[in-house]
Design an enzyme around this catalytic site. Structure first.
Site, mmCIF file in Angstrom:
data_model
loop_
_atom_site.group_PDB
_atom_site.id
_atom_site.type_symbol
_atom_site.label_atom_id
_atom_site.label_comp_id
_atom_site.label_asym_id
_atom_site.label_seq_id
_atom_site.Cartn_x
_atom_site.Cartn_y
_atom_site.Cartn_z
ATOM 1 N N HIS A 138 0.843 -1.202 0.000
ATOM 2 C CA HIS A 138 0.000 0.000 0.000
ATOM 3 C C HIS A 138 0.880 1.256 0.000
ATOM 4 C CE1 HIS A 138 -3.587 2.414 1.388
ATOM 5 N NE2 HIS A 138 -2.594 3.186 1.828
ATOM 6 N N GLU A 139 1.803 1.330 0.936
ATOM 7 C CA GLU A 139 2.617 2.557 1.046
ATOM 8 C C GLU A 139 3.472 2.763 -0.203
ATOM 9 O OE1 GLU A 139 1.841 4.623 3.122
ATOM 10 O OE2 GLU A 139 0.725 3.358 4.499
ATOM 11 N N HIS A 170 1.564 4.212 -3.080
ATOM 12 C CA HIS A 170 1.393 5.672 -3.061
ATOM 13 C C HIS A 170 2.533 6.331 -3.841
ATOM 14 C CE1 HIS A 170 -2.117 6.254 -0.627
ATOM 15 N NE2 HIS A 170 -1.618 5.649 0.435
ATOM 16 N N TYR A 191 -4.719 14.324 -2.724
ATOM 17 C CA TYR A 191 -5.108 13.582 -1.530
ATOM 18 C C TYR A 191 -6.248 14.279 -0.788
ATOM 19 C CZ TYR A 191 -3.928 9.972 1.868
ATOM 20 O OH TYR A 191 -3.935 8.856 2.665
ATOM 21 N N GLU A 198 -6.049 6.277 -2.339
ATOM 22 C CA GLU A 198 -6.089 5.228 -1.307
ATOM 23 C C GLU A 198 -6.482 3.877 -1.892
ATOM 24 O OE1 GLU A 198 -5.387 4.657 1.912
ATOM 25 O OE2 GLU A 198 -4.222 6.454 1.557
ATOM 26 N N ASP A 208 -10.276 13.228 7.831
ATOM 27 C CA ASP A 208 -9.529 12.265 7.012
ATOM 28 C C ASP A 208 -9.422 12.746 5.556
ATOM 29 O OD1 ASP A 208 -8.241 9.819 6.384
ATOM 30 O OD2 ASP A 208 -10.147 8.881 5.859
ATOM 31 N N HIS A 237 -9.808 7.462 3.470
ATOM 32 C CA HIS A 237 -9.697 6.054 3.892
ATOM 33 C C HIS A 237 -11.069 5.415 4.086
ATOM 34 C CE1 HIS A 237 -5.747 7.718 5.132
ATOM 35 N NE2 HIS A 237 -5.304 6.542 4.745
HETATM 36 ZN ZN LIG Z 1 -2.667 5.168 2.095
#
Ligand SMILES: [Zn+2]
Lengths: 93, 365
Positions: free
Chosen positions: B184-185, B188, B199, B208, B281, B286
């Site tokens: 996931h990271e 990005h 974002y 996301e 958020d 998310h």
């Molecule tokens: Zn993320």
């Protein structure tokens, strides 16, 4: 001087994943790093700092400082706007 | 104008400065903040070297006016060499910390370090072997990560140049070096070098979702699981021992990953009718990512096989082609439809099933 710090957001997107802390600076001589780092003017300068536009999953910090004249200054800052030394102080609170 | 010699961040090449200034003036608070950040960044990078453009958008061969990511434009695959650099933050916030394991180094015995190293290699392999992409930027950028970031830190992030993983507080989170989190990271980073998705709001939720899609795909490919065998969880096993939950998110059943007295109920929707309007958020990035996540899951169920094959190729191509950092869910769905047609043809099963998947989550395209 009273310092309150709360974090939210991040990879999990879970409110409970954040933290909430406070520190009552009663002895400025022994808690000098906190007085300097959380000075409202210094925080105000940080609030103007832009982070990396493509960063993701960073937390947001709400920092409230109540000064000796009982004025409350509230700042909302993304994690990467805070210098590492400040984050270390927050972790040590 | 943003000329090639002045710009290294793909977003700066897409959103003209005059538009950013308008957004900084007229947008709501979050858009203003975003536009100011982009303008500020533009000033900072003006004098940086032109070669740092790698991974930005370039004209597509022979089609004037069209731009694609430079990773997709390369017709001859480069030789892909993984270059991992895992650092130990030693409980402090300074990044990247002390280098503890470089490429080819033996395991350290620190599980966090070794999982970050192995996981980065697995993600690199996914992008290289399944998508022909040389690292995050398409040009072999080193994979820099920091473990043991800060104390009791309940988070993992991509900061624009590297990954960082906390150890968790051992109550809510027990670790962040789980493979889907690493995927996931790092994804990005791939999004960043593919033109970017701002974002905030729907484009942020798409950012996301793409990270979740490729994060879970990393796990499935590592385990050689087809779409029916996979658990479709993001962050499986990272929650604390007393938390009632299996993972952070479920692409198969958004909203069901956890239900706990401390954490509450997983808030992810699976359909546009349940879209969450919030200012928290970054506008629910998310949360609402559950909708495109579920569309990808449904598409995979329709097609069968491996997620990184036909469905993954459609998603990857859409990411490389979209060229719209403020894309909505509808824009993204349309781009995936174009990708399915380009890869498999108009009227193909892959296109028809994709339309059906999007319709099932409330998006007509
Ligand atoms: Zn993320």
């Amino acid at each position: 001087m009273m310092i309150e710090v709360a974090s939210s957001g991040g990879f999990g997107g879970i409110a409970a994943g954040g933290m909430s802390k406070q520190l009552d600076v009663t002895d400025p001589s022994s808690q000098q790093p906190y007085c300097e780092t959380f000075d409202p003017d210094a925080l105000s300068r940080l609030a103007d700092k832009a982070g990396h536009p493509s960063a993701a999953d960073l937390q947001t910090y709400t920092i409230a400082v109540t000064d000796d004249d009982n004025r409350r200054h509230v700042f909302r800052l993304r994690e990467d706007a805070l210098p590492p030394e400040m984050l270390d102080l927050i972790d040590a609170m | 104008m943003c000329g090639p010699a002045q710009c290294h961040n793909p977003i700066h090449c897409i959103v003209p400065p005059h538009m950013l200034r308008v957004m900084a003036l007229r947008g709501d608070a979050s858009v203003q903040q975003m536009a100011r950040a982009l303008l500020h960044q533009n000033e900072e990078v003006r004098d940086e070297r032109a070669e740092r453009m790698t991974g930005g958008l370039v004209p597509e061969d022979g089609r004037s006016g069209l731009f694609v990511s430079s990773a997709l434009a390369r017709s001859v695959p480069d030789r892909h060499v993984c270059d991992r650099r895992i650092h130990d933050g030693e409980g402090k916030a300074a990044l990247p910390g002390r280098l503890v394991r470089g490429e080819g180094d033996a395991p350290t015995g620190d599980p966090e370090v070794d999982r970050a190293y192995d996981g980065a290699g697995t993600v690199f392999e996914l992008y290289s072997e399944a998508f022909g992409r040389n690292s995050l930027d398409g040009a072999g950028v080193p994979l820099t990560a920091t473990v043991h970031h800060r104390r009791n830190y309940n988070n993992a992030f991509w900061n624009g140049t590297q990954m960082a993983y906390g150890d968790g507080d051992q109550k809510i989170f027990r670790t962040f070096t789980e493979l889907s989190v690493i995927g996931h990271e790092m994804s990005h980073g791939v999004v960043q070098y593919s033109g970017g998705l701002l974002y905030q709001g729907q484009s942020g939720a798409l950012n996301e979702s793409v990270a979740d899609v490729f994060g879970t795909m990393t796990v499935q490919r590592k385990l050689d699981q087809d779409v029916y065998a996979a658990d479709w969880l993001v962050g499986a096993g990272i929650l604390g021992p007393d938390i009632n939950g299996r993972a952070l998110r479920s692409m198969k059943a958004p909203g069901t990953a956890y239900h706990d007295a401390l954490l509450g109920q997983d808030p992810q929707p699976y359909h546009m009718d349940l879209y969450v309007d919030t200012t928290d958020d970054n506008g629910g990035v998310h949360i609402n990512s559950g909708i495109p996540n579920h569309a990808f899951y449904l598409y995979c169920m329709y097609l069968g096989g491996n997620a990184w094959e036909r469905p993954g190729q459609v998603w990857y191509r859409a990411l490389q082609q979209i060229n719209n950092p403020m894309a909505t869910f509808h824009d993204w769905a349309a781009e995936t439809m174009d990708a399915a047609i380009a890869l498999f043809g108009a009227g193909s099963c892959e296109q028809v099933m994709l339309r059906r998947a999007w319709r099932l989550v409330g998006i007509a395209c």
